[in-house]
Motif scaffolding. Structure first.
Motif, PDB file in Angstrom:
ATOM      1  N   LEU A 135      -9.343  -8.060  -4.394  1.00  0.00           N
ATOM      2  CA  LEU A 135     -10.692  -8.302  -3.888  1.00  0.00           C
ATOM      3  C   LEU A 135     -11.625  -7.237  -4.444  1.00  0.00           C
ATOM      4  O   LEU A 135     -11.499  -6.059  -4.112  1.00  0.00           O
ATOM      5  CB  LEU A 135     -10.693  -8.267  -2.352  1.00  0.00           C
ATOM      6  CG  LEU A 135     -12.017  -8.558  -1.657  1.00  0.00           C
ATOM      7  CD1 LEU A 135     -12.440 -10.009  -1.893  1.00  0.00           C
ATOM      8  CD2 LEU A 135     -11.911  -8.283  -0.158  1.00  0.00           C
ATOM      9  N   LYS A 136     -12.521  -7.656  -5.319  1.00  0.00           N
ATOM     10  CA  LYS A 136     -13.459  -6.729  -5.956  1.00  0.00           C
ATOM     11  C   LYS A 136     -12.718  -5.549  -6.587  1.00  0.00           C
ATOM     12  O   LYS A 136     -13.045  -4.384  -6.362  1.00  0.00           O
ATOM     13  CB  LYS A 136     -14.505  -6.257  -4.959  1.00  0.00           C
ATOM     14  CG  LYS A 136     -15.497  -7.353  -4.565  1.00  0.00           C
ATOM     15  CD  LYS A 136     -16.721  -6.786  -3.871  1.00  0.00           C
ATOM     16  CE  LYS A 136     -17.779  -7.875  -3.712  1.00  0.00           C
ATOM     17  NZ  LYS A 136     -19.022  -7.358  -3.091  1.00  0.00           N
ATOM     18  N   ASN A 137     -11.666  -5.901  -7.351  1.00  0.00           N
ATOM     19  CA  ASN A 137     -10.878  -4.920  -8.106  1.00  0.00           C
ATOM     20  C   ASN A 137     -10.066  -3.976  -7.230  1.00  0.00           C
ATOM     21  O   ASN A 137      -9.610  -2.927  -7.698  1.00  0.00           O
ATOM     22  CB  ASN A 137     -11.772  -4.101  -9.047  1.00  0.00           C
ATOM     23  CG  ASN A 137     -12.475  -4.963 -10.074  1.00  0.00           C
ATOM     24  OD1 ASN A 137     -11.870  -5.868 -10.642  1.00  0.00           O
ATOM     25  ND2 ASN A 137     -13.754  -4.699 -10.304  1.00  0.00           N
ATOM     26  N   GLU A 138      -9.851  -4.332  -5.979  1.00  0.00           N
ATOM     27  CA  GLU A 138      -9.008  -3.518  -5.098  1.00  0.00           C
ATOM     28  C   GLU A 138      -8.046  -4.404  -4.336  1.00  0.00           C
ATOM     29  O   GLU A 138      -8.348  -5.555  -4.022  1.00  0.00           O
ATOM     30  CB  GLU A 138      -9.864  -2.699  -4.124  1.00  0.00           C
ATOM     31  CG  GLU A 138     -10.689  -1.611  -4.781  1.00  0.00           C
ATOM     32  CD  GLU A 138     -11.108  -0.531  -3.796  1.00  0.00           C
ATOM     33  OE1 GLU A 138     -10.345  -0.258  -2.858  1.00  0.00           O
ATOM     34  OE2 GLU A 138     -12.199   0.019  -3.979  1.00  0.00           O
ATOM     35  N   VAL A 139      -6.866  -3.845  -4.068  1.00  0.00           N
ATOM     36  CA  VAL A 139      -5.880  -4.521  -3.219  1.00  0.00           C
ATOM     37  C   VAL A 139      -5.482  -3.559  -2.104  1.00  0.00           C
ATOM     38  O   VAL A 139      -5.619  -2.340  -2.240  1.00  0.00           O
ATOM     39  CB  VAL A 139      -4.633  -4.967  -4.014  1.00  0.00           C
ATOM     40  CG1 VAL A 139      -4.992  -6.040  -5.017  1.00  0.00           C
ATOM     41  CG2 VAL A 139      -3.986  -3.777  -4.701  1.00  0.00           C
ATOM     42  N   TYR A 140      -4.973  -4.121  -1.013  1.00  0.00           N
ATOM     43  CA  TYR A 140      -4.753  -3.302   0.177  1.00  0.00           C
ATOM     44  C   TYR A 140      -3.376  -3.560   0.787  1.00  0.00           C
ATOM     45  O   TYR A 140      -2.872  -4.696   0.786  1.00  0.00           O
ATOM     46  CB  TYR A 140      -5.812  -3.611   1.247  1.00  0.00           C
ATOM     47  CG  TYR A 140      -7.226  -3.333   0.822  1.00  0.00           C
ATOM     48  CD1 TYR A 140      -7.853  -2.122   1.136  1.00  0.00           C
ATOM     49  CD2 TYR A 140      -7.950  -4.286   0.107  1.00  0.00           C
ATOM     50  CE1 TYR A 140      -9.167  -1.879   0.751  1.00  0.00           C
ATOM     51  CE2 TYR A 140      -9.259  -4.047  -0.288  1.00  0.00           C
ATOM     52  CZ  TYR A 140      -9.854  -2.840   0.039  1.00  0.00           C
ATOM     53  OH  TYR A 140     -11.149  -2.589  -0.352  1.00  0.00           O
ATOM     54  N   LEU A 141      -2.799  -2.506   1.321  1.00  0.00           N
ATOM     55  CA  LEU A 141      -1.704  -2.600   2.284  1.00  0.00           C
ATOM     56  C   LEU A 141      -2.315  -2.270   3.640  1.00  0.00           C
ATOM     57  O   LEU A 141      -2.764  -1.139   3.871  1.00  0.00           O
ATOM     58  CB  LEU A 141      -0.587  -1.613   1.946  1.00  0.00           C
ATOM     59  CG  LEU A 141       0.267  -1.936   0.714  1.00  0.00           C
ATOM     60  CD1 LEU A 141       1.117  -0.737   0.330  1.00  0.00           C
ATOM     61  CD2 LEU A 141       1.153  -3.150   0.975  1.00  0.00           C
ATOM     62  N   LEU A 142      -2.362  -3.259   4.524  1.00  0.00           N
ATOM     63  CA  LEU A 142      -2.981  -3.092   5.835  1.00  0.00           C
ATOM     64  C   LEU A 142      -1.903  -2.882   6.886  1.00  0.00           C
ATOM     65  O   LEU A 142      -0.878  -3.580   6.892  1.00  0.00           O
ATOM     66  CB  LEU A 142      -3.810  -4.327   6.193  1.00  0.00           C
ATOM     67  CG  LEU A 142      -4.912  -4.710   5.200  1.00  0.00           C
ATOM     68  CD1 LEU A 142      -5.545  -6.047   5.610  1.00  0.00           C
ATOM     69  CD2 LEU A 142      -5.968  -3.615   5.123  1.00  0.00           C
ATOM     70  N   PHE A 143      -2.117  -1.937   7.806  1.00  0.00           N
ATOM     71  CA  PHE A 143      -1.149  -1.621   8.853  1.00  0.00           C
ATOM     72  C   PHE A 143      -1.759  -1.882  10.224  1.00  0.00           C
ATOM     73  O   PHE A 143      -2.871  -1.425  10.524  1.00  0.00           O
ATOM     74  CB  PHE A 143      -0.709  -0.160   8.736  1.00  0.00           C
ATOM     75  CG  PHE A 143       0.043   0.142   7.479  1.00  0.00           C
ATOM     76  CD1 PHE A 143       1.413  -0.026   7.418  1.00  0.00           C
ATOM     77  CD2 PHE A 143      -0.624   0.578   6.331  1.00  0.00           C
ATOM     78  CE1 PHE A 143       2.114   0.240   6.245  1.00  0.00           C
ATOM     79  CE2 PHE A 143       0.063   0.850   5.167  1.00  0.00           C
ATOM     80  CZ  PHE A 143       1.440   0.679   5.122  1.00  0.00           C
ATOM     81  N   PHE A 144      -1.008  -2.627  11.046  1.00  0.00           N
ATOM     82  CA  PHE A 144      -1.453  -2.968  12.390  1.00  0.00           C
ATOM     83  C   PHE A 144      -0.448  -2.449  13.409  1.00  0.00           C
ATOM     84  O   PHE A 144       0.776  -2.570  13.219  1.00  0.00           O
ATOM     85  CB  PHE A 144      -1.580  -4.478  12.557  1.00  0.00           C
ATOM     86  CG  PHE A 144      -2.576  -5.122  11.632  1.00  0.00           C
ATOM     87  CD1 PHE A 144      -3.914  -5.237  11.989  1.00  0.00           C
ATOM     88  CD2 PHE A 144      -2.173  -5.621  10.396  1.00  0.00           C
ATOM     89  CE1 PHE A 144      -4.836  -5.830  11.138  1.00  0.00           C
ATOM     90  CE2 PHE A 144      -3.083  -6.224   9.532  1.00  0.00           C
ATOM     91  CZ  PHE A 144      -4.418  -6.322   9.912  1.00  0.00           C
ATOM     92  N   ASP A 145      -0.947  -1.888  14.494  1.00  0.00           N
ATOM     93  CA  ASP A 145      -0.124  -1.460  15.629  1.00  0.00           C
ATOM     94  C   ASP A 145       0.045  -2.666  16.550  1.00  0.00           C
ATOM     95  O   ASP A 145      -0.935  -3.166  17.107  1.00  0.00           O
ATOM     96  CB  ASP A 145      -0.801  -0.301  16.358  1.00  0.00           C
ATOM     97  CG  ASP A 145       0.076   0.292  17.450  1.00  0.00           C
ATOM     98  OD1 ASP A 145       0.576  -0.478  18.296  1.00  0.00           O
ATOM     99  OD2 ASP A 145       0.257   1.519  17.461  1.00  0.00           O
ATOM    100  N   ILE A 146       1.279  -3.137  16.704  1.00  0.00           N
ATOM    101  CA  ILE A 146       1.521  -4.350  17.488  1.00  0.00           C
ATOM    102  C   ILE A 146       1.284  -4.115  18.970  1.00  0.00           C
ATOM    103  O   ILE A 146       0.676  -4.950  19.658  1.00  0.00           O
ATOM    104  CB  ILE A 146       2.959  -4.866  17.252  1.00  0.00           C
ATOM    105  CG1 ILE A 146       3.119  -5.298  15.789  1.00  0.00           C
ATOM    106  CG2 ILE A 146       3.287  -6.035  18.182  1.00  0.00           C
ATOM    107  CD1 ILE A 146       4.512  -5.742  15.410  1.00  0.00           C
ATOM    108  N   ARG A 147       1.733  -2.979  19.498  1.00  0.00           N
ATOM    109  CA  ARG A 147       1.575  -2.711  20.930  1.00  0.00           C
ATOM    110  C   ARG A 147       0.119  -2.524  21.321  1.00  0.00           C
ATOM    111  O   ARG A 147      -0.355  -3.037  22.342  1.00  0.00           O
ATOM    112  CB  ARG A 147       2.397  -1.480  21.318  1.00  0.00           C
ATOM    113  CG  ARG A 147       3.897  -1.716  21.292  1.00  0.00           C
ATOM    114  CD  ARG A 147       4.653  -0.509  21.808  1.00  0.00           C
ATOM    115  NE  ARG A 147       6.079  -0.747  21.868  1.00  0.00           N
ATOM    116  CZ  ARG A 147       6.957   0.137  22.320  1.00  0.00           C
ATOM    117  NH1 ARG A 147       6.563   1.328  22.745  1.00  0.00           N
ATOM    118  NH2 ARG A 147       8.251  -0.154  22.354  1.00  0.00           N
TER     119      ARG A 147
END
Length: 392
Positions: free
Chosen positions: A162-174
């Motif tokens: 996306l617009k020359n960037e990629v991401y690893l996104l982290f979510f806290d489930i609790r």
């Protein structure tokens, strides 16, 4: 976006139009195990592909991604029973990009979509528990893949470019919140993320940029978290953790790599031609690796030939020294997109472009090569596909 069967490229249109067939006269002398269809289930009468599949750890449930929908089934020795939910259970406005059960609770299942959403459901109530997304910016970050860590506390999602960037996104489930993301370690779309099966803080990510990155998710900064970066010099499709911190990688060119993560060594690389040879098939352009699996401390992959509607499915054991024939899986009639393996019961499951879930068990065939139960199930599937009304 639904997929149409007409998109499938016949092997005759490929760059190397070799009529694929076995290279040995008696395939059963090479592949000692023989598997037949135990039962099948048609997921839809519409022309859609099953692109993703996952099982609960106890194999009591199966989830599939098919078009804009996630379907969930109870899985028993006698068949598959579909969950019929209310309030548009498992229905989305965009295609599914991944499905996953919680590691410690088979009643919690999630599906991601290319619109950047990860939907979590509780199968006991058929209700959507929560929807995870990165809403910090107006631009949607399309999710290509995701995984849940070993203690079910953390989600990691890999995005498209996306617009020359990629991401690893982290979510806290609790806490049901976005924790943050990494955006410097990959340069092109992230195609797979896999948490270590026992270490909840260890994560492997793969991308079309050719890199496999290993992270320690306990660390707060991306620089500190990045432990190793392995260059495959290829575009990565799928990753799989194995015994003793080994990691296999299937590339988009259908090569197979095996790494020792502790030493960061490439233990072995097999090219597509070698995979085809191990399958005892002729046409390299028709043969594909579907996925890697574990058999105790050993490693195995499922591979298919797309020739003649994917009639050939075989499994191969592998280690850093060799490829060894394992099982011949007979009676398939669709191009395969995903596979699962239930080690406890020695059962294969395949999913594909005919929207059919097939369950394969080892056994003896009748004289014509098809068990009576297999013929009954195949006939049942064909009858279902002729009906105009939805069988569910």
């Amino acid at each position: 976006m639904s997929l149409d069967f007409d998109v499938t490229i016949d092997s005759e249109e490929e760059e190397d139009p070799i009529e694929d067939s076995d290279t040995v006269a008696n395939i059963q002398e090479v592949f000692r195990q023989k598997f037949f269809i135990d039962f099948q289930e048609c997921a839809t009468l519409k022309k859609k592909y099953i692109t993703h599949a996952a099982s609960s750890n106890d194999y009591s449930k199966i989830a599939i991604g098919i078009g804009n929908e996630m379907q969930v089934y109870d899985f028993t020795s006698t068949g598959l029973s579909k969950y019929i939910g209310k309030n548009e259970f498992g229905q989305f406005s965009h295609p599914v990009s991944g499905v996953k059960f919680f590691n410690n609770d088979p009643n919690l299942v999630m599906a991601s979509t290319i619109s950047g959403e990860i939907h979590m459901y509780d199968l006991r109530s058929f209700k959507k528990v929560f929807m995870f997304e990165d809403d910090t910016e107006i631009l949607v970050k399309p999710v290509n893949c995701f995984d849940v860590n070993a203690n079910d506390r953390l989600i990691c999602a890999g995005t498209d470019e996306l617009k020359n960037e990629v991401y690893l996104l982290f979510f806290d489930i609790r806490e049901r919140r976005l924790m943050g993301g990494f955006f410097e370690s990959h340069q092109e779309e992230i195609t797979d993320v896999k948490f270590h099966p026992t270490d909840p803080d260890s994560l492997a990510s793969g991308s079309t940029d050719g890199l496999i990155n290993i992270f320690d998710c306990k660390q707060e900064s991306e620089d500190d978290a990045l432990l190793h970066s392995l260059n495959t010099c290829d575009s990565i499709n799928k990753l799989k953790w194995h015994q003793d911190n080994k990691l296999s990688c299937i590339t988009n060119t259908n090569d197979l790599h095996l790494y020792d993560i502790d030493s960061q060594d490439l233990l072995k690389k097999w090219e597509r031609s070698e995979i085809t040879e191990s399958m005892k098939r002729k046409s390299v352009v028709d043969c594909n690796i579907i996925d890697c699996h574990n058999i105790g401390t050993e490693m195995m992959f499922v591979a298919t030939s797309n020739y003649n509607k994917g009639e050939c499915i075989r499994s191969i054991k592998f280690n850093e020294k060799s490829l060894d024939p394992l099982a011949n899986i007979t009676g398939n009639n669709q191009i395969i997109r995903a596979s699962l393996y239930n080690e406890k019961d020695n059962v294969y499951l395949t999913f594909g472009e005919g929207a059919i879930i097939s369950v394969w068990k080892e056994g003896m065939s009748s004289d014509n090569g098809t068990s009576s139960k297999q013929m009954k199930e195949e006939s049942s599937v064909k009858k279902k596909m002729k009906k105009k009304a939805n069988p569910y």
